[in-house]
Design an enzyme around this catalytic site. Structure first.
Site, mmCIF file in Angstrom:
data_model
loop_
_atom_site.group_PDB
_atom_site.id
_atom_site.type_symbol
_atom_site.label_atom_id
_atom_site.label_comp_id
_atom_site.label_asym_id
_atom_site.label_seq_id
_atom_site.Cartn_x
_atom_site.Cartn_y
_atom_site.Cartn_z
ATOM 1 N N THR A 216 54.792 39.697 40.659
ATOM 2 C CA THR A 216 56.193 39.318 40.764
ATOM 3 C C THR A 216 56.828 39.136 39.388
ATOM 4 O O THR A 216 57.979 39.502 39.171
ATOM 5 C CB THR A 216 56.322 37.983 41.522
ATOM 6 O OG1 THR A 216 55.296 37.932 42.513
ATOM 7 C CG2 THR A 216 57.675 37.847 42.178
ATOM 8 N N TYR A 217 56.068 38.554 38.477
ATOM 9 C CA TYR A 217 56.638 38.161 37.196
ATOM 10 C C TYR A 217 56.172 38.996 36.022
ATOM 11 O O TYR A 217 56.609 38.762 34.907
ATOM 12 C CB TYR A 217 56.301 36.686 36.906
ATOM 13 C CG TYR A 217 56.763 35.758 37.976
ATOM 14 C CD1 TYR A 217 58.126 35.464 38.107
ATOM 15 C CD2 TYR A 217 55.868 35.178 38.869
ATOM 16 C CE1 TYR A 217 58.578 34.619 39.098
ATOM 17 C CE2 TYR A 217 56.312 34.334 39.872
ATOM 18 C CZ TYR A 217 57.666 34.061 39.984
ATOM 19 O OH TYR A 217 58.102 33.233 40.970
ATOM 20 N N ALA A 218 55.264 39.935 36.271
ATOM 21 C CA ALA A 218 54.691 40.628 35.133
ATOM 22 C C ALA A 218 54.124 41.982 35.504
ATOM 23 O O ALA A 218 53.805 42.244 36.653
ATOM 24 C CB ALA A 218 53.584 39.771 34.530
ATOM 25 N N VAL A 219 54.010 42.822 34.488
ATOM 26 C CA VAL A 219 53.259 44.072 34.603
ATOM 27 C C VAL A 219 52.046 43.887 33.694
ATOM 28 O O VAL A 219 52.175 43.402 32.573
ATOM 29 C CB VAL A 219 54.080 45.283 34.127
ATOM 30 C CG1 VAL A 219 53.337 46.577 34.440
ATOM 31 C CG2 VAL A 219 55.448 45.289 34.797
ATOM 32 N N VAL A 220 50.871 44.253 34.205
ATOM 33 C CA VAL A 220 49.650 44.014 33.449
ATOM 34 C C VAL A 220 49.028 45.349 33.026
ATOM 35 O O VAL A 220 48.879 46.255 33.849
ATOM 36 C CB VAL A 220 48.648 43.187 34.280
ATOM 37 C CG1 VAL A 220 47.383 42.916 33.479
ATOM 38 C CG2 VAL A 220 49.287 41.879 34.725
ATOM 39 N N ASP B 26 50.879 26.144 39.414
ATOM 40 C CA ASP B 26 50.890 27.269 40.364
ATOM 41 C C ASP B 26 49.456 27.648 40.717
ATOM 42 O O ASP B 26 49.089 28.822 40.677
ATOM 43 C CB ASP B 26 51.649 28.460 39.785
ATOM 44 C CG ASP B 26 51.995 29.493 40.864
ATOM 45 O OD1 ASP B 26 52.035 29.116 42.055
ATOM 46 O OD2 ASP B 26 52.204 30.661 40.516
ATOM 47 N N GLU C 65 50.716 45.128 38.985
ATOM 48 C CA GLU C 65 52.037 44.552 38.814
ATOM 49 C C GLU C 65 52.196 43.390 39.768
ATOM 50 O O GLU C 65 51.845 43.481 40.945
ATOM 51 C CB GLU C 65 53.108 45.625 39.079
ATOM 52 C CG GLU C 65 54.507 45.134 38.869
ATOM 53 C CD GLU C 65 55.514 46.261 38.673
ATOM 54 O OE1 GLU C 65 55.110 47.442 38.703
ATOM 55 O OE2 GLU C 65 56.701 45.944 38.502
HETATM 56 P P1 ADP Z 1 50.313 38.299 40.665
HETATM 57 O O1 ADP Z 1 51.801 38.216 40.534
HETATM 58 O O2 ADP Z 1 49.840 39.025 41.890
HETATM 59 O O3 ADP Z 1 49.593 37.010 40.396
HETATM 60 P P2 ADP Z 1 49.784 39.243 38.020
HETATM 61 O O4 ADP Z 1 51.148 39.547 37.514
HETATM 62 O O5 ADP Z 1 49.098 38.048 37.488
HETATM 63 O O6 ADP Z 1 49.796 39.295 39.569
HETATM 64 O O7 ADP Z 1 48.838 40.484 37.784
HETATM 65 C C1 ADP Z 1 49.035 41.712 38.453
HETATM 66 C C2 ADP Z 1 47.707 42.445 38.598
HETATM 67 O O8 ADP Z 1 47.148 42.721 37.315
HETATM 68 C C3 ADP Z 1 46.648 41.640 39.331
HETATM 69 O O9 ADP Z 1 46.672 41.841 40.702
HETATM 70 C C4 ADP Z 1 45.360 42.168 38.727
HETATM 71 O O10 ADP Z 1 44.949 43.333 39.406
HETATM 72 C C5 ADP Z 1 45.748 42.552 37.323
HETATM 73 N N1 ADP Z 1 45.358 41.503 36.350
HETATM 74 C C6 ADP Z 1 46.047 40.393 36.009
HETATM 75 N N2 ADP Z 1 45.427 39.686 35.064
HETATM 76 C C7 ADP Z 1 44.289 40.335 34.790
HETATM 77 C C8 ADP Z 1 43.171 40.101 33.886
HETATM 78 N N3 ADP Z 1 43.143 39.036 33.078
HETATM 79 N N4 ADP Z 1 42.160 40.996 33.884
HETATM 80 C C9 ADP Z 1 42.187 42.064 34.701
HETATM 81 N N5 ADP Z 1 43.187 42.355 35.563
HETATM 82 C C10 ADP Z 1 44.231 41.507 35.609
#
Ligand code: ADP
Length: 317
Positions: A17-21, A140, A15
């Site tokens: 700031t702007y998204a849950v992955v 960014d 997770e």
């Molecule tokens: P941040 O706000 O830290 O940049 P993101 O919202 O982009 O984080 O992503 C949160 C977390 O999800 C990341 O720290 C990473 O562990 C995982 N993640 C993001 N994008 C990917 C991806 N394309 N493949 C694998 N893991 C990802």
């Protein structure tokens, strides 16, 4: 929507700031892994039609296909009106972890040298060049947006704020780019800006990879300006005609702009060519800052040592 049905959402990966992955895969082919990034709503008063606009904005990023740019496979909105991005799955971490190690797990950063730095910077520069050729500003760029693929390829990610070059007469928000990587024109509240904003970020990352620490880690916007003035030099009418007219222009002191000798001394590992390239990316005046295309033509890439082949680059901490 049709697009949404093509994907199966799995466990939560992380997770920000702007998204849950989430981990995900293609419904028809479970071996095709993806990361599904569900963007959080920025504010409660976003209207119904908003996510359609957002989708249209992001759609064109699907056509941005390059080895050093994370592939965006699909975009859809979920029933709660959230924007979902289906991205290439890159589980090996980012450049920040590579440089600094994993603090929580007490793993140190990897060892790397001049040739490795040149390889990573080459991949980053090509990614930014490709964006700019296609009229996309990233806005960014920072080490934790530079993901590492299994084959060693560096991939520019997180186009959350990316957008096409605006109509020059349309005001753009100056409140973009994480502070440490933010160029002076944005700190001074410039309303019209260009690809030069991304180049400044590239320069601060170039310095960070060498120093293994953030180059300009300002705690506030005012301190950020101060650090730039001290490290790089103070923006003045002499080195940047018009700068004092920018809305938020204020500088704490007047320091001369650093010359080549400073960069060669502070970033010795880069050699004279690398120091010259770094200096040009950190040019205060955005109109005189080197462009991504010019960066690719610089003698740094041809000088010794040659960049490490991507498959030979040091991996995960
Ligand atoms: P941040 O706000 O830290 O940049 P993101 O919202 O982009 O984080 O992503 C949160 C977390 O999800 C990341 O720290 C990473 O562990 C995982 N993640 C993001 N994008 C990917 C991806 N394309 N493949 C694998 N893991 C990802």
């Amino acid at each position: 929507e049709d697009e949404k049905r093509k994907w199966v959402k799995g466990k939560k990966l992380g997770e920000g700031t702007y998204a849950v992955v989430f981990l995900g895969h293609l419904r028809d082919d479970p071996s095709t892994l993806v990361a599904i990034k569900k963007m959080k709503k920025v504010s409660k008063d976003i209207e119904e039609g908003m996510s359609h606009d957002a989708i249209r904005e992001v759609k064109h990023l699907q056509e941005l296909q390059h080895d050093n740019i994370i592939a965006l496979r699909s975009v859809f909105s979920s029933k709660d009106q959230n924007l979902n991005l289906v991205l290439e799955f890159l589980p090996l971490g980012d450049l920040e972890i590579l440089i600094k190690g994993d603090q929580q797990r007490k793993i140190p950063g990897v060892r790397y040298g001049a040739a490795d730095i040149k390889a990573w910077m080459g991949m980053l520069t090509r990614a930014v060049w490709f964006c700019h050729e296609n009229f996309v500003l990233h806005r960014d760029i920072k080490p934790n947006n530079l993901l590492i693929a299994a084959n060693g390829e560096l991939k520019l990610a997180d186009f959350g704020l990316a957008r096409g070059f605006a109509d020059p007469y349309q005001y753009m928000t100056a409140n973009v780019i994480t502070r440490w990587y933010r160029p002076p024109e944005l700190l001074f509240g410039a309303k019209h800006y260009s690809g030069a904003v991304d180049i400044w970020s590239v320069g601060t990352i170039f310095a960070e990879i060498v120093l293994r620490n953030a180059y300009l880690p300002g705690g506030t916007e005012l301190e950020q300006v101060k650090l730039i003035c001290e490290a790089v030099g103070t923006p003045t009418e002499d080195n940047w005609p018009g700068v004092t007219k920018l809305r938020d222009y204020a500088v704490p002191s007047t320091n001369p702009v650093r010359g080549k000798a400073y960069y060669e001394r502070t970033f010795e590992i880069l050699g004279p060519e690398g120091a010259d390239l770094l200096m040009r990316t950190l040019t205060l005046n955005p109109n005189r800052r080197i462009t991504a295309k010019e960066m690719l033509q610089h003698t740094y890439w041809l000088a010794q040592p040659h960049p490490t082949r991507k498959e030979d680059l040091p991996r995960k901490a």
